[in-house]
Design a protein around this motif. Structure first.
Motif, PDB file in Angstrom:
ATOM      1  N   MET A  20       0.813  -1.213   0.000  1.00  0.00           N
ATOM      2  CA  MET A  20       0.000   0.000   0.000  1.00  0.00           C
ATOM      3  C   MET A  20       0.850   1.268   0.000  1.00  0.00           C
ATOM      4  N   VAL A  21       1.825   1.336   0.903  1.00  0.00           N
ATOM      5  CA  VAL A  21       2.603   2.565   1.042  1.00  0.00           C
ATOM      6  C   VAL A  21       4.110   2.321   1.072  1.00  0.00           C
ATOM      7  N   ALA A  22       4.546   1.111   0.744  1.00  0.00           N
ATOM      8  CA  ALA A  22       5.969   0.745   0.685  1.00  0.00           C
ATOM      9  C   ALA A  22       6.677   0.904   2.024  1.00  0.00           C
ATOM     10  N   ILE A  23       5.953   0.760   3.123  1.00  0.00           N
ATOM     11  CA  ILE A  23       6.554   0.799   4.461  1.00  0.00           C
ATOM     12  C   ILE A  23       6.178  -0.506   5.145  1.00  0.00           C
ATOM     13  N   ARG A  24       7.064  -1.484   5.084  1.00  0.00           N
ATOM     14  CA  ARG A  24       6.712  -2.794   5.623  1.00  0.00           C
ATOM     15  C   ARG A  24       7.352  -3.083   6.974  1.00  0.00           C
ATOM     16  N   GLY A  25       8.122  -2.163   7.516  1.00  0.00           N
ATOM     17  CA  GLY A  25       8.896  -2.416   8.723  1.00  0.00           C
ATOM     18  C   GLY A  25       8.157  -2.471  10.047  1.00  0.00           C
TER      19      GLY A  25
END
Length: 135
Positions: A20-25
């Motif tokens: 969705m927002v390329a923030i998987r951390g």
């Protein structure tokens, strides 16, 4: 069992946010800070688990992007003009992995230090998202 479900949930949430927002951390950081019982990590098992989750997250996203390229829109969102950005990400990722390996070897098996580092990264993610939401 609950541990497997929690692990799948963390990986799924990470993949969802990554897509969705390329923030998987953040879901993964939270997972490693509070692993489900009876799961416990030493630094090697934590590293291996994170590698497997990250590999499948990235692999599935790339497969989806490639599918969309050929089956749907004809573009995956990469821009030729951004090649410098992509190159710098590759170089910084390699450098970060090399520095991380050195730090990893230095830490021995200090769970408290690893947890503190993860907590700082989670705090940085939260602060960054909060600041970006209000600008």
């Amino acid at each position: 069992n609950k541990a497997t479900l929690f692990t799948l949930l963390a990986g799924g949430a990470s993949g969802f946010l990554g897509g969705m927002v390329a923030i998987r951390g953040p879901p993964l950081i939270f997972y490693f800070l509070h692993p489900p019982k009876p799961v416990s990590f030493n630094k090697n098992t934590q590293r291996a688990t994170a590698t497997v989750i990250t590999f499948f997250n990235v692999f599935m996203r790339q497969a989806f992007y490639l599918y969309n390229t050929f089956a749907d829109s004809g573009t995956i969102g990469y821009q030729k003009e951004e090649w410098r950005l992509y190159l710098s990400v590759i170089i910084c990722s390699i450098a970060g992995a090399m520095v991380g390996n050195v730090v990893f070897a230095y830490l021995k098996d200090s769970k408290d230090t690893i947890r503190a580092i993860l907590a700082v990264f989670l705090l940085m993610c939260a602060a960054g998202l909060l600041f970006s939401a209000f600008r």
